[in-house]
Design a protein around this motif. Sequence first.
Motif, PDB file in Angstrom:
ATOM      1  N   SER A   8     -12.125  -9.733   0.561  1.00  0.00           N
ATOM      2  CA  SER A   8     -13.292  -9.595  -0.310  1.00  0.00           C
ATOM      3  C   SER A   8     -12.973 -10.018  -1.727  1.00  0.00           C
ATOM      4  O   SER A   8     -13.320  -9.375  -2.687  1.00  0.00           O
ATOM      5  CB  SER A   8     -13.773  -8.128  -0.300  1.00  0.00           C
ATOM      6  OG  SER A   8     -14.055  -7.693   0.998  1.00  0.00           O
ATOM      7  N   ARG A 211     -19.762  -0.973  -0.142  1.00  0.00           N
ATOM      8  CA  ARG A 211     -20.761  -0.995   0.940  1.00  0.00           C
ATOM      9  C   ARG A 211     -20.742  -2.348   1.652  1.00  0.00           C
ATOM     10  O   ARG A 211     -20.717  -2.418   2.894  1.00  0.00           O
ATOM     11  CB  ARG A 211     -22.143  -0.691   0.374  1.00  0.00           C
ATOM     12  CG  ARG A 211     -23.243  -0.644   1.428  1.00  0.00           C
ATOM     13  CD  ARG A 211     -24.595  -0.280   0.823  1.00  0.00           C
ATOM     14  NE  ARG A 211     -24.599   1.081   0.306  1.00  0.00           N
ATOM     15  CZ  ARG A 211     -24.575   1.413  -0.993  1.00  0.00           C
ATOM     16  NH1 ARG A 211     -24.526   0.445  -1.919  1.00  0.00           N
ATOM     17  NH2 ARG A 211     -24.579   2.665  -1.370  1.00  0.00           N
ATOM     18  N   ARG A 212     -20.733  -3.430   0.890  1.00  0.00           N
ATOM     19  CA  ARG A 212     -20.699  -4.757   1.493  1.00  0.00           C
ATOM     20  C   ARG A 212     -19.390  -4.987   2.242  1.00  0.00           C
ATOM     21  O   ARG A 212     -19.368  -5.539   3.344  1.00  0.00           O
ATOM     22  CB  ARG A 212     -20.859  -5.826   0.410  1.00  0.00           C
ATOM     23  CG  ARG A 212     -22.239  -5.871  -0.250  1.00  0.00           C
ATOM     24  CD  ARG A 212     -22.396  -7.122  -1.093  1.00  0.00           C
ATOM     25  NE  ARG A 212     -21.344  -7.234  -2.106  1.00  0.00           N
ATOM     26  CZ  ARG A 212     -21.440  -6.761  -3.343  1.00  0.00           C
ATOM     27  NH1 ARG A 212     -22.545  -6.109  -3.723  1.00  0.00           N
ATOM     28  NH2 ARG A 212     -20.457  -6.918  -4.216  1.00  0.00           N
ATOM     29  N   ASP A 213     -18.305  -4.564   1.644  1.00  0.00           N
ATOM     30  CA  ASP A 213     -16.990  -4.790   2.227  1.00  0.00           C
ATOM     31  C   ASP A 213     -16.833  -4.068   3.561  1.00  0.00           C
ATOM     32  O   ASP A 213     -16.364  -4.645   4.547  1.00  0.00           O
ATOM     33  CB  ASP A 213     -15.921  -4.326   1.241  1.00  0.00           C
ATOM     34  CG  ASP A 213     -14.516  -4.497   1.774  1.00  0.00           C
ATOM     35  OD1 ASP A 213     -13.991  -5.638   1.697  1.00  0.00           O
ATOM     36  OD2 ASP A 213     -13.934  -3.518   2.263  1.00  0.00           O
TER      37      ASP A 213
END
Length: 333
Positions: A8, A211-213
């Motif tokens: 990320s 959250r995205r990761d």
Amino acid sequence: MTGARSTSGGPASGDGQPEQTEHGMTRRQLVRHAGWFGGAVVLTVAGGEVISHVAHDHDSAAAASAARTAADPNALRFVQVSDSHIGFTGPANTDVTGSFTEAITQINSLGFRPDFVMHTGDLTHLSTPEQFDQVKQMLTAARTDRVFTVPGEHDSVSDNGRAYRQAFGRNTSGDGWYSFDTHGVHFLALVNTLSLEKLGHLGVDQIAFVRRDLAAVKSDTPVVVFSHIPLFAMYPKWGWSTDDAMQVIALLRRFSSVTCLNGHVHQLFTKTEGNITFHSATTTAYPLPKPGQGPAPTPQVLPAGRLKDALGIRTVDYRVGGQALAVKDVRLA
């Protein structure tokens, strides 16, 4: 920093007292955990439980576990160091450079080459470019392929962490957070020291990053989270907590095994909440008082010859495909 792939954008490299305390632990738990201060503690994290004991040289279970890990060429082994405070001057430790050097020597004498070394903050005491350069040069002596870091509050004195990011923040996101994967484990390195009033703080941008990761990570993947300030409420009166951490904790609930490793408090402490286990690390610089002992967490002067009993490093082993992370804290003495 040096190292491997980042997913990320991270760097490549029975006492009759009331049981409930104000910070969410029983007094009995507090006494038990505080008794680990300065000691070597082995903790096996499996299925959301922590089984712990003080390590002894003749501990056959610990020896057998270590032997199995050492024999596995695919095992993950890394080292956590914390709170070197390079630049500190005071009677609590008149030679923090010397004690950090001893910590690195201990890393190099473990009998195995760690896959990486993680420094969980307060690399420096006053966040000067010279202090960051000194830490960076010292860490090059560690026999490992990769070095990772997260900042402490002492690494952002008066500059919101700019000098830290110039020295250690290459390829990180936002204020220096990132993630990476290795040996089947997903790692998150978080920054909770830049918006301090009293407690640690992550902020909306970093929480959105988490959250995205995590959305792309399978729930049976072991997750390890690094931060400087504890993500649990260890002792909020002293700022030993992160005010918005529960938003990240909620995102971690779906994973079967989560281990959070922090620095900041300069002593060993552990807490388990469901599937998540939190481990605070000791320091290579100077001890702080146990929670609530005194009006503030100020450097403690120990009797002559006792300082190294309170300083140390942490090793973490994980056998790929297994169920456990084995955490061992080792004193410099």
